[in-house]
Motif scaffolding. Structure first.
Motif, PDB file in Angstrom:
ATOM      1  N   LEU A 111       2.655  -5.992  -3.624  1.00  0.00           N
ATOM      2  CA  LEU A 111       3.077  -5.079  -2.569  1.00  0.00           C
ATOM      3  C   LEU A 111       4.305  -4.281  -2.982  1.00  0.00           C
ATOM      4  O   LEU A 111       4.495  -3.128  -2.571  1.00  0.00           O
ATOM      5  N   PHE A 112       5.165  -4.896  -3.787  1.00  0.00           N
ATOM      6  CA  PHE A 112       6.427  -4.260  -4.179  1.00  0.00           C
ATOM      7  C   PHE A 112       6.384  -3.652  -5.579  1.00  0.00           C
ATOM      8  O   PHE A 112       7.304  -2.927  -5.956  1.00  0.00           O
ATOM      9  N   THR A 113       5.351  -3.957  -6.348  1.00  0.00           N
ATOM     10  CA  THR A 113       5.270  -3.431  -7.714  1.00  0.00           C
ATOM     11  C   THR A 113       4.228  -2.332  -7.869  1.00  0.00           C
ATOM     12  O   THR A 113       4.421  -1.404  -8.652  1.00  0.00           O
ATOM     13  N   THR A 123       3.001   0.525  -6.119  1.00  0.00           N
ATOM     14  CA  THR A 123       3.317   1.384  -4.966  1.00  0.00           C
ATOM     15  C   THR A 123       2.754   2.797  -5.085  1.00  0.00           C
ATOM     16  O   THR A 123       3.128   3.679  -4.316  1.00  0.00           O
ATOM     17  N   GLU A 124       1.868   3.028  -6.054  1.00  0.00           N
ATOM     18  CA  GLU A 124       1.340   4.382  -6.220  1.00  0.00           C
ATOM     19  C   GLU A 124       0.529   4.822  -5.011  1.00  0.00           C
ATOM     20  O   GLU A 124       0.672   5.951  -4.526  1.00  0.00           O
ATOM     21  N   LEU A 125      -0.333   3.952  -4.504  1.00  0.00           N
ATOM     22  CA  LEU A 125      -1.189   4.299  -3.378  1.00  0.00           C
ATOM     23  C   LEU A 125      -0.569   3.876  -2.045  1.00  0.00           C
ATOM     24  O   LEU A 125      -0.572   4.626  -1.068  1.00  0.00           O
ATOM     25  N   PHE A 126      -0.010   2.682  -2.000  1.00  0.00           N
ATOM     26  CA  PHE A 126       0.599   2.148  -0.781  1.00  0.00           C
ATOM     27  C   PHE A 126       2.034   1.718  -1.087  1.00  0.00           C
ATOM     28  O   PHE A 126       2.251   0.669  -1.694  1.00  0.00           O
ATOM     29  N   ASN A 127       2.971   2.543  -0.651  1.00  0.00           N
ATOM     30  CA  ASN A 127       4.390   2.298  -0.949  1.00  0.00           C
ATOM     31  C   ASN A 127       4.985   1.378   0.111  1.00  0.00           C
ATOM     32  O   ASN A 127       5.771   1.797   0.964  1.00  0.00           O
ATOM     33  N   PHE A 128       4.638   0.103   0.034  1.00  0.00           N
ATOM     34  CA  PHE A 128       5.073  -0.856   1.050  1.00  0.00           C
ATOM     35  C   PHE A 128       6.595  -0.984   1.142  1.00  0.00           C
ATOM     36  O   PHE A 128       7.131  -1.061   2.270  1.00  0.00           O
ATOM     37  N   PRO A 129       7.341  -1.036   0.032  1.00  0.00           N
ATOM     38  CA  PRO A 129       8.806  -1.160   0.159  1.00  0.00           C
ATOM     39  C   PRO A 129       9.426  -0.023   0.962  1.00  0.00           C
ATOM     40  O   PRO A 129      10.330  -0.253   1.772  1.00  0.00           O
ATOM     41  N   ARG A 130       8.967   1.203   0.741  1.00  0.00           N
ATOM     42  CA  ARG A 130       9.514   2.334   1.484  1.00  0.00           C
ATOM     43  C   ARG A 130       9.162   2.227   2.960  1.00  0.00           C
ATOM     44  O   ARG A 130      10.004   2.484   3.830  1.00  0.00           O
ATOM     45  N   TRP A 131       7.929   1.844   3.253  1.00  0.00           N
ATOM     46  CA  TRP A 131       7.517   1.695   4.645  1.00  0.00           C
ATOM     47  C   TRP A 131       8.314   0.593   5.333  1.00  0.00           C
ATOM     48  O   TRP A 131       8.695   0.724   6.497  1.00  0.00           O
ATOM     49  N   TYR A 132       8.569  -0.475   4.618  1.00  0.00           N
ATOM     50  CA  TYR A 132       9.333  -1.588   5.188  1.00  0.00           C
ATOM     51  C   TYR A 132      10.752  -1.123   5.515  1.00  0.00           C
ATOM     52  O   TYR A 132      11.298  -1.452   6.574  1.00  0.00           O
ATOM     53  N   MET A 133      11.351  -0.362   4.608  1.00  0.00           N
ATOM     54  CA  MET A 133      12.702   0.143   4.842  1.00  0.00           C
ATOM     55  C   MET A 133      12.718   1.161   5.986  1.00  0.00           C
ATOM     56  O   MET A 133      13.646   1.161   6.803  1.00  0.00           O
ATOM     57  N   THR A 141      -6.317  -8.836   1.005  1.00  0.00           N
ATOM     58  CA  THR A 141      -5.391  -9.953   0.811  1.00  0.00           C
ATOM     59  C   THR A 141      -3.944  -9.464   0.777  1.00  0.00           C
ATOM     60  O   THR A 141      -3.036 -10.152   1.245  1.00  0.00           O
ATOM     61  N   ARG A 142      -3.732  -8.253   0.252  1.00  0.00           N
ATOM     62  CA  ARG A 142      -2.380  -7.691   0.278  1.00  0.00           C
ATOM     63  C   ARG A 142      -1.985  -7.278   1.694  1.00  0.00           C
ATOM     64  O   ARG A 142      -0.820  -7.348   2.072  1.00  0.00           O
ATOM     65  N   PHE A 143      -2.964  -6.832   2.467  1.00  0.00           N
ATOM     66  CA  PHE A 143      -2.705  -6.548   3.876  1.00  0.00           C
ATOM     67  C   PHE A 143      -2.214  -7.807   4.596  1.00  0.00           C
ATOM     68  O   PHE A 143      -1.250  -7.762   5.378  1.00  0.00           O
ATOM     69  N   CYS A 144      -2.863  -8.935   4.345  1.00  0.00           N
ATOM     70  CA  CYS A 144      -2.455 -10.203   4.964  1.00  0.00           C
ATOM     71  C   CYS A 144      -1.052 -10.600   4.504  1.00  0.00           C
ATOM     72  O   CYS A 144      -0.239 -11.085   5.301  1.00  0.00           O
ATOM     73  N   ALA A 145      -0.760 -10.385   3.217  1.00  0.00           N
ATOM     74  CA  ALA A 145       0.579 -10.692   2.711  1.00  0.00           C
ATOM     75  C   ALA A 145       1.628  -9.813   3.399  1.00  0.00           C
ATOM     76  O   ALA A 145       2.712 -10.279   3.763  1.00  0.00           O
ATOM     77  N   GLY A 146       1.291  -8.540   3.572  1.00  0.00           N
ATOM     78  CA  GLY A 146       2.209  -7.637   4.264  1.00  0.00           C
ATOM     79  C   GLY A 146       2.417  -8.041   5.710  1.00  0.00           C
ATOM     80  O   GLY A 146       3.533  -7.953   6.235  1.00  0.00           O
ATOM     81  N   ALA A 147       1.356  -8.500   6.374  1.00  0.00           N
ATOM     82  CA  ALA A 147       1.481  -8.950   7.752  1.00  0.00           C
ATOM     83  C   ALA A 147       2.410 -10.159   7.855  1.00  0.00           C
ATOM     84  O   ALA A 147       3.190 -10.287   8.811  1.00  0.00           O
ATOM     85  N   ILE A 148       2.346 -11.054   6.873  1.00  0.00           N
ATOM     86  CA  ILE A 148       3.256 -12.208   6.839  1.00  0.00           C
ATOM     87  C   ILE A 148       4.698 -11.741   6.704  1.00  0.00           C
ATOM     88  O   ILE A 148       5.607 -12.217   7.406  1.00  0.00           O
ATOM     89  N   LEU A 149       4.940 -10.783   5.825  1.00  0.00           N
ATOM     90  CA  LEU A 149       6.302 -10.274   5.614  1.00  0.00           C
ATOM     91  C   LEU A 149       6.828  -9.547   6.846  1.00  0.00           C
ATOM     92  O   LEU A 149       8.037  -9.554   7.105  1.00  0.00           O
ATOM     93  N   VAL A 150       5.949  -8.916   7.587  1.00  0.00           N
ATOM     94  CA  VAL A 150       6.364  -8.251   8.822  1.00  0.00           C
ATOM     95  C   VAL A 150       6.746  -9.278   9.886  1.00  0.00           C
ATOM     96  O   VAL A 150       7.679  -9.071  10.669  1.00  0.00           O
ATOM     97  N   ALA A 151       6.025 -10.399   9.912  1.00  0.00           N
ATOM     98  CA  ALA A 151       6.260 -11.414  10.939  1.00  0.00           C
ATOM     99  C   ALA A 151       7.504 -12.251  10.675  1.00  0.00           C
ATOM    100  O   ALA A 151       8.100 -12.788  11.615  1.00  0.00           O
ATOM    101  N   ILE A 152       7.922 -12.365   9.408  1.00  0.00           N
ATOM    102  CA  ILE A 152       9.043 -13.247   9.066  1.00  0.00           C
ATOM    103  C   ILE A 152      10.342 -12.877   9.786  1.00  0.00           C
ATOM    104  O   ILE A 152      10.997 -13.753  10.372  1.00  0.00           O
TER     105      ILE A 152
END
Length: 285
Positions: free
Chosen positions: A64-66, A68-78, A250-261
């Protein structure tokens, strides 16, 4: 009925309650366990014919953090964190100030304003989202993080009801004593009332933080196709489009976990104050 019989019936009732609560806890935890197992699953795909993964990995989290070409999760999280913190700060103070005003001050249109605010607060916000979007577009603020902050904090005054009820339980003698000593109404609010109202402050702040953190509707409408300003709710949704779901589920599920933490840790750390704020636990006297 004898005391032994009463005790036996009480014990049986308590046991039944514990059993019901245990079953409900298991049912509540099942989706969380499934989400965690899917986040740790090594094999791709959204559907499997088995429950436990054949292999476990933490690469779904790291990718999710490495990648980021298609889905820039770190930027979205910030983006989400910035919007949530700013909205929480503005909403909390606006809500508490309006609630204190309604609780302590008496002016001609007070009851009418309270009733209008209460009625407007009953309508879901998404009913006005199209009008809000065109209004923001006319101001040149569409597809910006500032627009999200304005939307989430703009209706803060409508949530005055619970804080007002809390402030009503605080003795007015505190205000009067402080004003006799030379304090202004503004000083009373910031230096006397707020320090003694920690439960409702925390309760209001939590509610104000969660709303923008998990919102999807307004973020998707306002951001449209502005990829860089997506929040995590909108970004994660894009991961499970038809063309992406097999590879990114599976990365979507990982992202959902990080959002819930963050929300989970927040509730655990200040649960006591949150409950007191909702039930009302101000200074007595």
């Amino acid at each position: 009925m004898s005391k032994m019989g009463i005790k036996a019936r009480t014990r049986a009732a308590n046991t039944a309650i514990y059993i019901i609560l245990s079953v409900m806890s298991v049912l509540w935890l099942l989706p969380v366990v499934w989400l965690l197992l899917s986040a740790l699953r090594e094999e791709s795909g959204a559907y499997t014919t088995y429950i436990l993964p054949k292999g476990y990995t933490i690469h779904n989290f790291t990718r999710l953090f490495t990648e980021t070409e298609l889905f820039n999760f770190p930027r979205w999280y910030m983006n989400t964190l910035i919007v949530a913190v700013l909205s929480c700060t503005i909403t909390t103070f606006l809500t508490l100030m309006v609630a204190y005003t309604y609780s302590r001050l008496r002016f001609k249109a007070r009851k009418k304003l309270m009733n209008v605010s209460l009625i407007l607060g009953m309508f879901p916000g998404f009913m006005s989202m199209i009008a809000i979007y065109h209004f923001l577009k006319a101001l040149g603020l569409a597809q910006s993080l500032a627009a999200l902050v304005m939307v989430y904090s703009g209706g803060a005054a409508l949530g005055y009801y619970v804080p007002k009820g809390f402030f009503d339980t605080i003795p007015r003698s505190l205000d009067e004593a402080a004003m006799l000593d030379g304090a202004t109404r503004n000083g009373v609010f910031w230096k006397i009332i707020l320090p003694t109202s920690r439960p409702i402050v925390i309760s209001t702040a939590i509610t104000s933080f969660i709303a923008p953190w998990v919102d999807f509707i307004f973020a998707s409408v306002i951001m449209k196709d502005n990829y860089d300003n997506y929040t995590v709710a909108v970004g994660l949704y894009r991961m499970i489009d038809r063309e992406n779901i097999y590879e990114y589920y599976t990365r979507f599920c990982a992202g959902a976990i990080l959002v819930a933490i963050p929300i989970t840790l927040l509730f655990i750390s200040i649960q006591k104050y949150y409950v007191e704020g909702v039930t009302g636990g101000a200074v007595k006297g």
